[in-house]
Design an enzyme around this catalytic site. Structure first.
Site, PDB file in Angstrom:
ATOM      1  N   GLU A 104       1.136  13.085  -5.706  1.00 35.65           N
ATOM      2  CA  GLU A 104       1.028  12.024  -4.690  1.00 35.65           C
ATOM      3  C   GLU A 104       0.471  10.759  -5.339  1.00 35.65           C
ATOM      4  OE1 GLU A 104       1.791  10.634  -2.142  1.00 35.65           O
ATOM      5  OE2 GLU A 104       1.441  11.684  -0.290  1.00 35.65           O
ATOM      6  N   ASP A 105       0.857   9.614  -4.799  1.00 35.76           N
ATOM      7  CA  ASP A 105       0.272   8.358  -5.272  1.00 35.76           C
ATOM      8  C   ASP A 105      -1.161   8.210  -4.760  1.00 35.76           C
ATOM      9  OD1 ASP A 105       1.133   8.097  -2.634  1.00 35.76           O
ATOM     10  OD2 ASP A 105       2.042   6.126  -2.910  1.00 35.76           O
ATOM     11  N   PHE A 157      -7.151  -1.172   1.193  1.00 37.00           N
ATOM     12  CA  PHE A 157      -5.704  -1.086   1.045  1.00 37.00           C
ATOM     13  C   PHE A 157      -5.327  -1.592  -0.345  1.00 37.00           C
ATOM     14  CE2 PHE A 157      -1.316  -2.509   1.452  1.00 37.00           C
ATOM     15  CZ  PHE A 157      -0.739  -1.354   1.963  1.00 37.00           C
ATOM     16  N   ARG A 170       5.508  -2.523  -5.676  1.00 30.90           N
ATOM     17  CA  ARG A 170       5.617  -1.252  -6.396  1.00 30.90           C
ATOM     18  C   ARG A 170       5.768  -1.453  -7.902  1.00 30.90           C
ATOM     19  NH1 ARG A 170       6.171   2.783  -2.603  1.00 30.90           N
ATOM     20  NH2 ARG A 170       7.463   2.384  -0.775  1.00 30.90           N
TER      21      ARG A 170
HETATM   22  N1  LIG Z   1       0.298   0.869  -0.509  1.00 33.25           N
HETATM   23  C1  LIG Z   1      -0.558   1.752   0.009  1.00 33.25           C
HETATM   24  N2  LIG Z   1      -0.092   2.897   0.561  1.00 33.25           N
HETATM   25  C2  LIG Z   1      -1.004   3.756   1.061  1.00 33.25           C
HETATM   26  C3  LIG Z   1      -2.384   3.496   1.021  1.00 33.25           C
HETATM   27  N3  LIG Z   1      -3.030   4.541   1.597  1.00 33.25           N
HETATM   28  C4  LIG Z   1      -2.067   5.407   1.954  1.00 33.25           C
HETATM   29  N4  LIG Z   1      -0.844   4.948   1.641  1.00 33.25           N
HETATM   30  C5  LIG Z   1       0.472   5.581   1.852  1.00 33.25           C
HETATM   31  O1  LIG Z   1       0.388   6.628   2.806  1.00 33.25           O
HETATM   32  C6  LIG Z   1       0.627   7.899   2.190  1.00 33.25           C
HETATM   33  C7  LIG Z   1      -0.379   8.971   2.530  1.00 33.25           C
HETATM   34  O2  LIG Z   1      -1.252   8.640   3.471  1.00 33.25           O
HETATM   35  P1  LIG Z   1      -1.944   9.737   4.335  1.00 33.25           P
HETATM   36  O3  LIG Z   1      -2.735   8.926   5.321  1.00 33.25           O
HETATM   37  O4  LIG Z   1      -0.893  10.568   4.980  1.00 33.25           O
HETATM   38  O5  LIG Z   1      -2.852  10.515   3.394  1.00 33.25           O
HETATM   39  C8  LIG Z   1       0.489   7.689   0.731  1.00 33.25           C
HETATM   40  O6  LIG Z   1       1.296   8.601   0.046  1.00 33.25           O
HETATM   41  C9  LIG Z   1       0.961   6.268   0.594  1.00 33.25           C
HETATM   42  O7  LIG Z   1       2.353   6.252   0.511  1.00 33.25           O
HETATM   43  C10 LIG Z   1      -2.836   2.280   0.410  1.00 33.25           C
HETATM   44  O8  LIG Z   1      -4.045   1.947   0.313  1.00 33.25           O
HETATM   45  N5  LIG Z   1      -1.879   1.457  -0.076  1.00 33.25           N
HETATM   46 MG    MG Z   2       2.774   8.571  -1.028  1.00 30.85          MG
END
Ligand SMILES: Nc1nc2c(ncn2[C@@H]2O[C@H](COP(=O)(O)O)[C@@H](O)[C@H]2O)c(=O)[nH]1
Ligand code: MG
Length: 180
Positions: A104-105, A157, A170
């Site tokens: 996961e990112d 964020f 990205r």
């Molecule tokens: N660009 C960003 N994307 C984010 C951030 N925090 C979360 N995310 C995106 O949501 C999913 C997972 O979130 P979750 O609430 O289900 O755990 C994560 O994979 C990202 O794609 C952020 O700070 N910046």
């Molecule tokens: Mg993600």
């Protein structure tokens, strides 16, 4: 605006984690995974879109036999989680009896990883763990055990290195955080 900052859509972001720091963290993670999964031929399952850079840089540094596959999930809109995890591209591999490592990112509320783990476990893998580039522990809403975390961050964020703000950012080499 500070010249080091960037503008994406209506928001300003400032440099937060450099590419060098990211790669140093990923290198350590790859070494740990190499030790933990030696002789297990793990299947890395990268969650698109956000993890594409992390997955590529991590896999280049994992020196044991392994495979990679991809799944595409979506739950974020603008700067917050909708709580509704949509599967945009499903699982194509047979994971029965495989050692799976989800890539996961970022783990924020944990909705995405929680939903994915529930789904994966129905396919009877030998084991499932999660490796994430970033994690916001104070936002977690599920009792998740995320074994591999490159870096924890506060509830800010962030964009860059695969992470977007409504489609943009990205491609940035470094990670930036929003200027509030
Ligand atoms: N660009 C960003 N994307 C984010 C951030 N925090 C979360 N995310 C995106 O949501 C999913 C997972 O979130 P979750 O609430 O289900 O755990 C994560 O994979 C990202 O794609 C952020 O700070 N910046
Ligand atoms: Mg993600």
């Amino acid at each position: 605006m500070d010249p080091r900052n960037i503008q994406l859509h209506d928001c300003e972001f400032r440099p937060y984690i450099s590419e060098e720091e990211i790669i140093a963290r990923i290198t350590m993670l790859a070494e740990q995974l190499g030790q933990d999964y030696a002789h297990k031929k793990p299947l890395f399952l990268a969650v698109l879109n956000g993890s594409f850079m992390f997955a590529a840089d991590l896999l280049k540094r994992v020196s044991i036999p392994c495979e990679i596959s991809f799944i595409r999930l979506s739950s974020y809109q603008d700067m917050s989680s909708t709580g509704n995890v949509k599967e945009v591209l499903g699982l194509t591999e047979d994971i029965h009896s495989r050692h799976v490592v989800v890539l996961e990112d970022i783990v924020d509320t944990g909705h995405t990883v929680h939903a994915l783990l529930q789904q994966l476990k129905t396919h009877s893998p030998a084991s499932v763990e999660v490796a994430t580039l970033l994690m916001k522990p104070e936002c977690l809403q599920h009792p998740l055990d995320v074994k591999y975390v490159a870096q924890t961050i506060p509830n800010d964020f962030v964009v860059g290195y695969g992470l977007d703000y409504n489609g943009l950012g990205r491609n940035l080499r470094d990670i930036y955080k929003i200027v509030s």
